[in-house]
Design an enzyme around this catalytic site. Sequence first.
Site, PDB file in Angstrom:
ATOM      1  CB  ALA A 174       5.360 -28.672  34.259  1.00  0.00           C
ATOM      2  CB  THR A 204       6.538 -22.291  36.286  1.00  0.00           C
ATOM      3  OG1 THR A 204       7.367 -22.533  37.428  1.00  0.00           O
ATOM      4  CG2 THR A 204       5.538 -23.414  36.104  1.00  0.00           C
ATOM      5  CD  GLN A 255       6.869 -36.061  35.469  1.00  0.00           C
ATOM      6  OE1 GLN A 255       5.778 -36.634  35.534  1.00  0.00           O
ATOM      7  NE2 GLN A 255       7.283 -35.200  36.393  1.00  0.00           N
ATOM      8  CG  HIS A 260       6.073 -37.378  29.528  1.00  0.00           C
ATOM      9  ND1 HIS A 260       5.601 -36.654  30.598  1.00  0.00           N
ATOM     10  CD2 HIS A 260       5.940 -38.671  29.879  1.00  0.00           C
ATOM     11  CE1 HIS A 260       5.171 -37.491  31.542  1.00  0.00           C
ATOM     12  NE2 HIS A 260       5.377 -38.706  31.132  1.00  0.00           N
ATOM     13  CB  CYS A 282       5.789 -40.542   4.736  1.00  0.00           C
ATOM     14  SG  CYS A 282       6.222 -38.833   5.133  1.00  0.00           S
ATOM     15  CB  CYS A 303       2.827 -38.327   2.281  1.00  0.00           C
ATOM     16  SG  CYS A 303       2.632 -38.287   4.079  1.00  0.00           S
ATOM     17  CG  ASN A 318       6.369 -29.555  43.779  1.00  0.00           C
ATOM     18  OD1 ASN A 318       6.762 -29.267  42.651  1.00  0.00           O
ATOM     19  ND2 ASN A 318       5.101 -29.790  44.047  1.00  0.00           N
TER      20      ASN A 318
END
Length: 263
Positions: A30, A34, A108, A128, A139, A165, A228
């Site tokens: 993620a 950002t 992810q 994901h 359905c 449905c 990171n």
Amino acid sequence: MTNKDDQELNLSIVADEIIRSRRIVAFTGAGVSTESGIPDFRSPGGIWSRFDPWDFTMDRFLSNESSRRKQWQILREGGFFGVVEPNPAHFALARLEELGKLDCVITQNIDNLHQKAGNTPDRVLELHGNMQWIVCLDCTKRYKTDAIVEQLKSTGMDVPQCEDCGGILKPDVVFFGESLPYNILNASVEYSKSCDLFIAIGSSLAVTPAAYMPSYALESGAKLVIINIGETPLDSRANVLIQGKAGLVMSRIIEKVSQRLCV
Ligand code: APR
Ligand code: ZN
């Protein structure tokens, strides 16, 4: 050496590794989105500081309407219904593929921004799922998310229903407690085990089985680069660790790679 010199040296080392590597895998979380305005999960102010992850489970989603209401609210507030655009981190990875220096992006994220930035869809392995589609659990009819967002807006409903449905609609993403798409997971393991450079960007590396990928790469002899802002459990095992903003760091690395390739 100052921090700045250290950082500059690390950027050059990563660029050199990219030039000399044959099989390169990028792994994103993620934190690469950002800078596109989508909050991450575990930073201060992230999604799990505002919502309880245990509400975001398949069991809860199926069990009652109020839990479904909460989960649609998480998706709405998580910025998954607005129009979001790729940022320099996404464009850098698309450029890396263009330069022939990226086998795949294992992500992810469910925001479709790697594809929007130009990475070939077949080379984006979405562990994901993807927020582009919403599926009826009864359905199996599939809807584009935009169409359902329109339905929610025009009807004022906060939990959508299947038009055919009346069944329960669920975003085509993996909730806690659900298994990951087998073929995507399998391919991700294969790529991780056969690469010689694994670049993990914008992930806390906190959630398995996704977070096993960098370890598979290390165990197969690959070099590991971690980019990171926050710490991760694999920082001490990284060959290069760059604590900085993904957009700026990746743009600087691509600049250096392009210089070395004279393109
Ligand atoms: N540049 C670099 N790093 C960033 C940036 C940025 N602009 N913004 C945030 N980060 C870092 C944060 O410091 C954090 O360590 O990105 C990391 C994001 O970590 P998480 O929020 O845990 O997101 P992620 O690793 O993708 O979570 C994995 O957990 O809740 C589940 O399904 C959800 O896919 C998600 C999974
Ligand atoms: Zn249906």
